[in-house]
Structure formats: structure tokens, C-alpha cells
Scaffold this motif. Sequence first.
Motif, PDB file in Angstrom:
ATOM      1  N   LEU A  78       0.849  -1.177   0.000  1.00  0.00           N
ATOM      2  CA  LEU A  78       0.000   0.000   0.000  1.00  0.00           C
ATOM      3  C   LEU A  78       0.890   1.234   0.000  1.00  0.00           C
ATOM      4  CD1 LEU A  78      -2.904   1.134   0.209  1.00  0.00           C
ATOM      5  CD2 LEU A  78      -2.585   1.140   2.691  1.00  0.00           C
ATOM      6  N   VAL A  79       0.605   2.155  -0.917  1.00  0.00           N
ATOM      7  CA  VAL A  79       1.347   3.411  -1.005  1.00  0.00           C
ATOM      8  C   VAL A  79       0.446   4.517  -0.479  1.00  0.00           C
ATOM      9  CG1 VAL A  79       2.525   5.029  -2.532  1.00  0.00           C
ATOM     10  CG2 VAL A  79       2.598   2.569  -3.031  1.00  0.00           C
ATOM     11  N   LEU A  80       0.948   5.237   0.519  1.00  0.00           N
ATOM     12  CA  LEU A  80       0.204   6.339   1.115  1.00  0.00           C
ATOM     13  C   LEU A  80       0.865   7.636   0.686  1.00  0.00           C
ATOM     14  CD1 LEU A  80       0.469   4.468   4.399  1.00  0.00           C
ATOM     15  CD2 LEU A  80      -1.771   5.024   3.489  1.00  0.00           C
ATOM     16  N   GLU A  81       0.082   8.519   0.044  1.00  0.00           N
ATOM     17  CA  GLU A  81       0.633   9.800  -0.388  1.00  0.00           C
ATOM     18  C   GLU A  81      -0.421  10.884  -0.344  1.00  0.00           C
ATOM     19  OE1 GLU A  81       2.246   9.177  -4.304  1.00  0.00           O
ATOM     20  OE2 GLU A  81       0.292   8.913  -5.179  1.00  0.00           O
ATOM     21  N   PRO A  82      -0.118  12.040   0.177  1.00  0.00           N
ATOM     22  CA  PRO A  82       1.102  12.395   0.911  1.00  0.00           C
ATOM     23  C   PRO A  82       1.078  11.751   2.286  1.00  0.00           C
ATOM     24  CG  PRO A  82      -0.442  14.220   0.953  1.00  0.00           C
ATOM     25  CD  PRO A  82      -1.062  13.154   0.087  1.00  0.00           C
ATOM     26  N   CYS A  83       2.259  11.471   2.823  1.00  0.00           N
ATOM     27  CA  CYS A  83       2.341  10.803   4.123  1.00  0.00           C
ATOM     28  C   CYS A  83       3.739  10.970   4.705  1.00  0.00           C
ATOM     29  CB  CYS A  83       2.018   9.324   3.968  1.00  0.00           C
ATOM     30  SG  CYS A  83       1.900   8.435   5.514  1.00  0.00           S
ATOM     31  N   ARG A  84       3.810  11.212   6.028  1.00  0.00           N
ATOM     32  CA  ARG A  84       5.088  11.363   6.727  1.00  0.00           C
ATOM     33  C   ARG A  84       5.239  10.408   7.893  1.00  0.00           C
ATOM     34  NH1 ARG A  84       4.801  17.653   6.079  1.00  0.00           N
ATOM     35  NH2 ARG A  84       6.010  17.780   4.178  1.00  0.00           N
ATOM     36  N   TRP A  85       4.157   9.777   8.310  1.00  0.00           N
ATOM     37  CA  TRP A  85       4.238   8.834   9.422  1.00  0.00           C
ATOM     38  C   TRP A  85       3.072   7.861   9.332  1.00  0.00           C
ATOM     39  CZ3 TRP A  85       0.745   8.020  13.424  1.00  0.00           C
ATOM     40  CH2 TRP A  85      -0.278   8.945  13.531  1.00  0.00           C
ATOM     41  N   VAL A  86       3.259   6.710   9.956  1.00  0.00           N
ATOM     42  CA  VAL A  86       2.226   5.672   9.948  1.00  0.00           C
ATOM     43  C   VAL A  86       2.132   5.033  11.327  1.00  0.00           C
ATOM     44  CG1 VAL A  86       2.479   5.128   7.491  1.00  0.00           C
ATOM     45  CG2 VAL A  86       3.845   3.893   9.168  1.00  0.00           C
ATOM     46  N   HIS A  87       1.110   4.237  11.494  1.00  0.00           N
ATOM     47  CA  HIS A  87       0.943   3.451  12.714  1.00  0.00           C
ATOM     48  C   HIS A  87       0.420   2.077  12.308  1.00  0.00           C
ATOM     49  CE1 HIS A  87      -3.450   3.452  12.701  1.00  0.00           C
ATOM     50  NE2 HIS A  87      -3.348   4.691  12.237  1.00  0.00           N
ATOM     51  N   SER A  88       0.498   1.155  13.230  1.00  0.00           N
ATOM     52  CA  SER A  88      -0.058  -0.177  12.958  1.00  0.00           C
ATOM     53  C   SER A  88      -1.122  -0.537  14.002  1.00  0.00           C
ATOM     54  CB  SER A  88       1.059  -1.225  12.927  1.00  0.00           C
ATOM     55  OG  SER A  88       1.721  -1.266  14.177  1.00  0.00           O
ATOM     56  N   VAL A  89      -1.759   0.481  14.564  1.00  0.00           N
ATOM     57  CA  VAL A  89      -2.854   0.269  15.509  1.00  0.00           C
ATOM     58  C   VAL A  89      -4.016  -0.348  14.734  1.00  0.00           C
ATOM     59  CG1 VAL A  89      -4.492   1.375  17.073  1.00  0.00           C
ATOM     60  CG2 VAL A  89      -2.106   2.165  16.992  1.00  0.00           C
ATOM     61  N   GLY A  90      -4.442  -1.515  15.153  1.00  0.00           N
ATOM     62  CA  GLY A  90      -5.526  -2.202  14.462  1.00  0.00           C
ATOM     63  C   GLY A  90      -5.063  -3.107  13.332  1.00  0.00           C
ATOM     64  N   VAL A  91      -3.775  -3.063  13.001  1.00  0.00           N
ATOM     65  CA  VAL A  91      -3.214  -3.942  11.968  1.00  0.00           C
ATOM     66  C   VAL A  91      -2.764  -5.227  12.666  1.00  0.00           C
ATOM     67  CG1 VAL A  91      -1.447  -4.184  10.188  1.00  0.00           C
ATOM     68  CG2 VAL A  91      -2.480  -1.951  10.624  1.00  0.00           C
ATOM     69  N   ARG A  92      -3.052  -6.352  12.071  1.00  0.00           N
ATOM     70  CA  ARG A  92      -2.801  -7.632  12.738  1.00  0.00           C
ATOM     71  C   ARG A  92      -1.593  -8.383  12.205  1.00  0.00           C
ATOM     72  NH1 ARG A  92      -9.145  -9.287  12.936  1.00  0.00           N
ATOM     73  NH2 ARG A  92      -9.733  -7.580  14.295  1.00  0.00           N
ATOM     74  N   CYS A  93      -0.761  -7.691  11.452  1.00  0.00           N
ATOM     75  CA  CYS A  93       0.442  -8.330  10.916  1.00  0.00           C
ATOM     76  C   CYS A  93       1.596  -7.332  10.984  1.00  0.00           C
ATOM     77  CB  CYS A  93       0.213  -8.810   9.481  1.00  0.00           C
ATOM     78  SG  CYS A  93      -0.295  -7.514   8.341  1.00  0.00           S
TER      79      CYS A  93
END
Length: 116
Positions: A44-59
Motif C-alpha cells: 500500500l502506497v500512502l501519499e502524501p504521508c510522513r508517518w504511519v501506525h499499525s494500531v488495528g493492523v494484525r500483521c
Amino acid sequence: MARAPLRDAWLVSDGRVLASASVTATRAARRRGLVGAREVPVPLVLEPCRWVHSVGVRCTLDVAYLDGDGAVIKVQRLAPWRVALPVPRAVRVVEAAAGSFERWGLRTGVRVEVRG
């Protein structure tokens, strides 16, 4: 008419296709990201984006932060339920299944194009 939340693309480096990918096309799609995902079938490509989280992501995710020229400026592995620090120079983020970047040879300094 609203835009589709994702569009298809290719991740390309040095003329070599790394993978097919989905690119977020709306703000809502960026916010949703991979929340709820048990696996990542395509990056998955997120744009525009400077930070991410994995809250709720199970992998676990491989995360690459790209600058305006497509150069990878930071790579990290993000376990579920974590929040990464912002990367101020990033304009785009690529999230993939853990281990993908090693297979692709993706590391800091490599240029990545998002085509399509």
C-alpha cells in the motif's frame, strides 16, 4: 462523483518491477490504511504521508519512507499496535508484508517509482 479510494500501480526500482501496489487516492483511504488487515496481499502506497501506525493492523509491516525524488530515506519493520515517529522529509510511504523489502533489495538510498 467521488474518486475510488485506491488505484492500481507498480513499484519500480532501477527499471525492475518490485511489485504491484495499491495507492491511496483519498484522505479517508490514507486514514484507513491497513487497519484490520491480517495480511498484506499487495503493498500500500500512502501519499502524501510522513508517518504511519499499525494500531488495528494484525500483521508486521515493512515500511519505507520516500522523499520527493522517490529515494528511500528510512526503512523500518513495524509490529502490530505500534506508532512510528514522523519522518519530516517523507512525502510518500510504502507499506508491505514483513520480509518484502529484503526480497526486493529495498533499503535506504534506493529510488522507487510508483507508476500507474
